[in-house]
Enzyme design. Structure first.
Site, PDB file in Angstrom:
ATOM      1  N   ARG A 105       0.831  -1.203   0.000  1.00  0.00           N
ATOM      2  CA  ARG A 105       0.000   0.000   0.000  1.00  0.00           C
ATOM      3  C   ARG A 105       0.864   1.251   0.000  1.00  0.00           C
ATOM      4  O   ARG A 105       0.584   2.211  -0.697  1.00  0.00           O
ATOM      5  CB  ARG A 105      -0.907  -0.023   1.226  1.00  0.00           C
ATOM      6  CG  ARG A 105      -1.703   1.244   1.431  1.00  0.00           C
ATOM      7  CD  ARG A 105      -2.759   1.073   2.515  1.00  0.00           C
ATOM      8  NE  ARG A 105      -3.654  -0.047   2.196  1.00  0.00           N
ATOM      9  CZ  ARG A 105      -4.319  -0.754   3.106  1.00  0.00           C
ATOM     10  NH1 ARG A 105      -4.181  -0.487   4.386  1.00  0.00           N
ATOM     11  NH2 ARG A 105      -5.104  -1.739   2.728  1.00  0.00           N
ATOM     12  N   TYR A 106       1.886   1.254   0.819  1.00  0.00           N
ATOM     13  CA  TYR A 106       2.786   2.406   0.912  1.00  0.00           C
ATOM     14  C   TYR A 106       4.055   2.091   0.119  1.00  0.00           C
ATOM     15  O   TYR A 106       4.464   0.932   0.048  1.00  0.00           O
ATOM     16  CB  TYR A 106       3.166   2.638   2.380  1.00  0.00           C
ATOM     17  CG  TYR A 106       1.999   2.927   3.293  1.00  0.00           C
ATOM     18  CD1 TYR A 106       1.421   4.185   3.322  1.00  0.00           C
ATOM     19  CD2 TYR A 106       1.497   1.946   4.140  1.00  0.00           C
ATOM     20  CE1 TYR A 106       0.359   4.454   4.182  1.00  0.00           C
ATOM     21  CE2 TYR A 106       0.438   2.208   5.005  1.00  0.00           C
ATOM     22  CZ  TYR A 106      -0.126   3.462   5.027  1.00  0.00           C
ATOM     23  OH  TYR A 106      -1.165   3.728   5.871  1.00  0.00           O
ATOM     24  N   ARG A 109       7.088   0.197   2.256  1.00  0.00           N
ATOM     25  CA  ARG A 109       6.923  -0.953   3.140  1.00  0.00           C
ATOM     26  C   ARG A 109       5.787  -1.857   2.680  1.00  0.00           C
ATOM     27  O   ARG A 109       4.827  -1.394   2.071  1.00  0.00           O
ATOM     28  CB  ARG A 109       6.702  -0.522   4.588  1.00  0.00           C
ATOM     29  CG  ARG A 109       5.545   0.435   4.814  1.00  0.00           C
ATOM     30  CD  ARG A 109       5.863   1.277   6.060  1.00  0.00           C
ATOM     31  NE  ARG A 109       4.733   2.079   6.522  1.00  0.00           N
ATOM     32  CZ  ARG A 109       4.385   3.260   5.990  1.00  0.00           C
ATOM     33  NH1 ARG A 109       5.014   3.721   4.912  1.00  0.00           N
ATOM     34  NH2 ARG A 109       3.383   3.949   6.483  1.00  0.00           N
ATOM     35  N   CYS A 118      -3.827 -18.157  14.045  1.00  0.00           N
ATOM     36  CA  CYS A 118      -3.542 -17.384  15.249  1.00  0.00           C
ATOM     37  C   CYS A 118      -3.701 -18.278  16.479  1.00  0.00           C
ATOM     38  O   CYS A 118      -4.372 -19.302  16.432  1.00  0.00           O
ATOM     39  CB  CYS A 118      -4.513 -16.223  15.387  1.00  0.00           C
ATOM     40  SG  CYS A 118      -4.172 -14.877  14.253  1.00  0.00           S
ATOM     41  N   CYS A 122      -9.560 -13.604  17.578  1.00  0.00           N
ATOM     42  CA  CYS A 122     -10.169 -12.409  18.171  1.00  0.00           C
ATOM     43  C   CYS A 122     -11.496 -12.151  17.462  1.00  0.00           C
ATOM     44  O   CYS A 122     -11.568 -12.160  16.239  1.00  0.00           O
ATOM     45  CB  CYS A 122      -9.261 -11.202  17.999  1.00  0.00           C
ATOM     46  SG  CYS A 122      -7.635 -11.436  18.725  1.00  0.00           S
ATOM     47  N   CYS A 125     -11.612  -9.283  14.740  1.00  0.00           N
ATOM     48  CA  CYS A 125     -10.497  -9.322  13.779  1.00  0.00           C
ATOM     49  C   CYS A 125     -10.785  -8.537  12.493  1.00  0.00           C
ATOM     50  O   CYS A 125     -11.864  -8.630  11.911  1.00  0.00           O
ATOM     51  CB  CYS A 125     -10.192 -10.767  13.422  1.00  0.00           C
ATOM     52  SG  CYS A 125      -8.845 -10.951  12.246  1.00  0.00           S
ATOM     53  N   ARG A 127      -9.421  -9.146   9.719  1.00  0.00           N
ATOM     54  CA  ARG A 127      -9.482 -10.094   8.605  1.00  0.00           C
ATOM     55  C   ARG A 127     -10.478 -11.208   8.898  1.00  0.00           C
ATOM     56  O   ARG A 127     -10.368 -12.312   8.367  1.00  0.00           O
ATOM     57  CB  ARG A 127      -8.081 -10.648   8.308  1.00  0.00           C
ATOM     58  CG  ARG A 127      -7.084  -9.523   8.076  1.00  0.00           C
ATOM     59  CD  ARG A 127      -5.856  -9.855   7.262  1.00  0.00           C
ATOM     60  NE  ARG A 127      -5.132  -8.607   7.018  1.00  0.00           N
ATOM     61  CZ  ARG A 127      -4.106  -8.180   7.750  1.00  0.00           C
ATOM     62  NH1 ARG A 127      -3.623  -8.915   8.725  1.00  0.00           N
ATOM     63  NH2 ARG A 127      -3.519  -7.026   7.486  1.00  0.00           N
ATOM     64  N   ASP A 285     -12.057  -1.126  12.155  1.00  0.00           N
ATOM     65  CA  ASP A 285     -12.495  -0.964  10.768  1.00  0.00           C
ATOM     66  C   ASP A 285     -13.902  -1.539  10.593  1.00  0.00           C
ATOM     67  O   ASP A 285     -14.292  -2.457  11.315  1.00  0.00           O
ATOM     68  CB  ASP A 285     -11.525  -1.703   9.837  1.00  0.00           C
ATOM     69  CG  ASP A 285     -10.139  -1.096   9.901  1.00  0.00           C
ATOM     70  OD1 ASP A 285     -10.012   0.106   9.635  1.00  0.00           O
ATOM     71  OD2 ASP A 285      -9.173  -1.821  10.236  1.00  0.00           O
ATOM     72  N   ASP A 322      -8.184   3.778   9.535  1.00  0.00           N
ATOM     73  CA  ASP A 322      -7.637   3.255   8.283  1.00  0.00           C
ATOM     74  C   ASP A 322      -8.689   3.544   7.219  1.00  0.00           C
ATOM     75  O   ASP A 322      -9.827   3.077   7.332  1.00  0.00           O
ATOM     76  CB  ASP A 322      -7.380   1.751   8.427  1.00  0.00           C
ATOM     77  CG  ASP A 322      -6.083   1.336   7.770  1.00  0.00           C
ATOM     78  OD1 ASP A 322      -5.716   1.958   6.745  1.00  0.00           O
ATOM     79  OD2 ASP A 322      -5.437   0.387   8.254  1.00  0.00           O
ATOM     80  N   LYS A 329      -3.561   4.890   6.719  1.00  0.00           N
ATOM     81  CA  LYS A 329      -3.897   5.305   8.080  1.00  0.00           C
ATOM     82  C   LYS A 329      -3.757   6.810   8.253  1.00  0.00           C
ATOM     83  O   LYS A 329      -2.827   7.411   7.727  1.00  0.00           O
ATOM     84  CB  LYS A 329      -2.969   4.600   9.068  1.00  0.00           C
ATOM     85  CG  LYS A 329      -3.184   3.096   9.119  1.00  0.00           C
ATOM     86  CD  LYS A 329      -2.255   2.435  10.116  1.00  0.00           C
ATOM     87  CE  LYS A 329      -2.389   0.924  10.059  1.00  0.00           C
ATOM     88  NZ  LYS A 329      -1.900   0.342   8.785  1.00  0.00           N
TER      89      LYS A 329
HETATM   90  C1  LIG Z   1      -0.917  -0.510   8.737  1.00  0.00           C
HETATM   91  C2  LIG Z   1      -0.269  -0.945   7.509  1.00  0.00           C
HETATM   92  C3  LIG Z   1       1.104  -0.763   7.321  1.00  0.00           C
HETATM   93  C4  LIG Z   1       1.997  -0.151   8.365  1.00  0.00           C
HETATM   94  O1  LIG Z   1       1.713   1.171   8.594  1.00  0.00           O
HETATM   95  P1  LIG Z   1       2.565   1.985   9.673  1.00  0.00           P
HETATM   96  O2  LIG Z   1       1.851   3.275   9.787  1.00  0.00           O
HETATM   97  O3  LIG Z   1       3.957   2.089   9.132  1.00  0.00           O
HETATM   98  O4  LIG Z   1       2.547   1.178  10.944  1.00  0.00           O
HETATM   99  C5  LIG Z   1       1.655  -1.167   6.123  1.00  0.00           C
HETATM  100  N1  LIG Z   1       0.906  -1.723   5.158  1.00  0.00           N
HETATM  101  C6  LIG Z   1      -0.409  -1.914   5.321  1.00  0.00           C
HETATM  102  C7  LIG Z   1      -1.178  -2.530   4.220  1.00  0.00           C
HETATM  103  C8  LIG Z   1      -1.048  -1.543   6.502  1.00  0.00           C
HETATM  104  O5  LIG Z   1      -2.351  -1.763   6.661  1.00  0.00           O
END
Ligand SMILES: *Cc1c(COP(=O)(O)O)cnc(C)c1O
Length: 360
Positions: A105-106, A109, A118, A122, A125, A127, A285, A322, A329
């Site tokens: 997504r980002y 990362r 798990c 939970c 959850c 998911r 969510d 989110d 986020k």
């Molecule tokens: C939450 C999330 C992250 C990590 O986000 P941070 O703000 O760096 O903790 C990375 N990828 C996805 C898809 C997420 O939902």
């Protein structure tokens, strides 16, 4: 109503390292749960085919009485199957998966879901309803995720998630971490796990010996209530922190569990005592089957107002939502900056008093 453990079966005692046995002893049916508590078996059995139950004996032992905050997180409720609101995948995780089990997504990362299992299912959850439907992360799928990361130089951080990545056996986890560490552009490895909270017996010295070989490796645990901070959870965090692994916690704001200033304050203070830095409070969510857990945003912001300034800044995480559709986020902050006038802003402090401060 305190539930009698007396007359009912006692929860057996286990030692650190017994985690596999504890998983196989987990309660997964209404019938088994009824050996510990007086329950309405029919109601619980009506939920589990859709949303399976798994409560390991450690987490089960934390329940003090019916409907307490630990119970609410673990025991199925018919409200789950009555909920027609929300979506199965509100964050569009499936659409942002370039290869199965990996979300990109980002730019810098990725979230790598290395198992669907798990130690505790939970009830709230994110998911929910999908953990079982996604293919489990076979060696092939893990390999294709690693290939993707290797092929994308913008990825500086890999977040292992799931399911719970610490459900992997030590050897499998070691192999995975070894491969990730060999990728030159991966700087940070982060593990998102509920084990220190849900089954601290998983945090063995052997596991920690593996984790400490791959710095910088961060571990984000997930605690939601002070009742989860037991001597066993403290011991698990102690051996992780002593191995030089920085610890954070993600908490989910949950109605009837922790949507209360006193509880949240207590939780955050207890976390820093066991060397866990509160990282996020997540607003839940809109996932189908979890409506009954969702407080209002105003409530979340009110709780943040009672944290910031009132308790150590070390205890204050970001409160985040989110965004739907994979927007990412966003932190929501109490509105302390009131107006800008004549080159000065009017600002409210934690006691609600107003001050002026020059803009330049
Ligand atoms: C939450 C999330 C992250 C990590 O986000 P941070 O703000 O760096 O903790 C990375 N990828 C996805 C898809 C997420 O939902």
């Amino acid at each position: 109503m305190p539930l009698p453990f007396s007359g009912k079966q006692d929860i057996p005692k286990y030692r650190f390292g017994d985690w596999r046995r504890m998983l196989s002893d987990a309660v997964t049916s209404a019938d088994e749960l009824s050996t510990f508590f007086t329950i309405d078996q029919k109601s619980i059995a009506s939920v589990t085919p859709t949303y399976p139950m798994r409560i390991n004996p450690y987490y089960l032992s934390l329940i003090q009485h019916e409907d307490d905050p630990i119970w609410k997180q673990a025991v199925p409720d018919t409200m789950e199957i009555q909920d027609r609101s929300g979506e199965k995948d509100p964050l569009c995780e499936e659409r942002q998966s370039p290869v199965p089990n990996l979300i990109h997504r980002y730019p810098d990362r990725v979230l790598f879901m290395v198992t669907k299992e798990c130690a505790l299912n939970c009830r709230f959850c994110l998911r929910k309803g999908r953990v079982g439907s996604r293919p489990s992360a076979t060696d092939d799928l893990i390999e294709s995720g690693i290939d993707y990361i290797r092929g994308h130089k913008s990825i500086q951080e890999v977040i292992l998630s799931g399911g719970d990545p610490l459900m992997l056996e030590d050897d499998a986890l070691n192999g995975l971490l070894h491969k990730l560490r060999k990728i030159p552009h991966v700087d940070i490895i982060r593990i998102h796990t509920r084990m220190p909270c849900a089954l601290p017996h998983r945090i063995t010295r052997d596991l920690v010996t593996i984790l400490k070989q791959y710095p910088p490796l961060y571990l984000n645990a997930h605690f939601n209530h002070p009742g989860e901070i037991t001597s066993q959870a403290a011991e698990a965090c102690h051996i992780l922190a002593n191995a030089g692994i920085p610890l954070g916690s993600q908490t989910v704001l949950l109605k009837g569990v922790n949507d209360n200033s006193a509880v949240m304050r207590h939780l955050m203070r207890e976390l820093i005592k066991i060397r866990v830095k509160p990282y996020y409070i997540h607003h839940p969510d809109p996932v189908r089957g979890t409506r009954h857990f969702r407080p209002s945003l105003q409530r979340g912001i009110k709780i943040m107002e009672t944290l910031r300034g009132h308790i150590s800044g070390m205890c204050v995480p970001h409160y985040v939502i989110d965004l739907p559709g994979g927007g990412g986020k966003v932190p929501l902050l109490p509105n302390d900056m009131k107006e800008i006038k004549n080159g000065r802003i009017r600002v409210r402090n934690y006691k609600g008093e107003m001050f002026e401060y020059p803009v330049e």
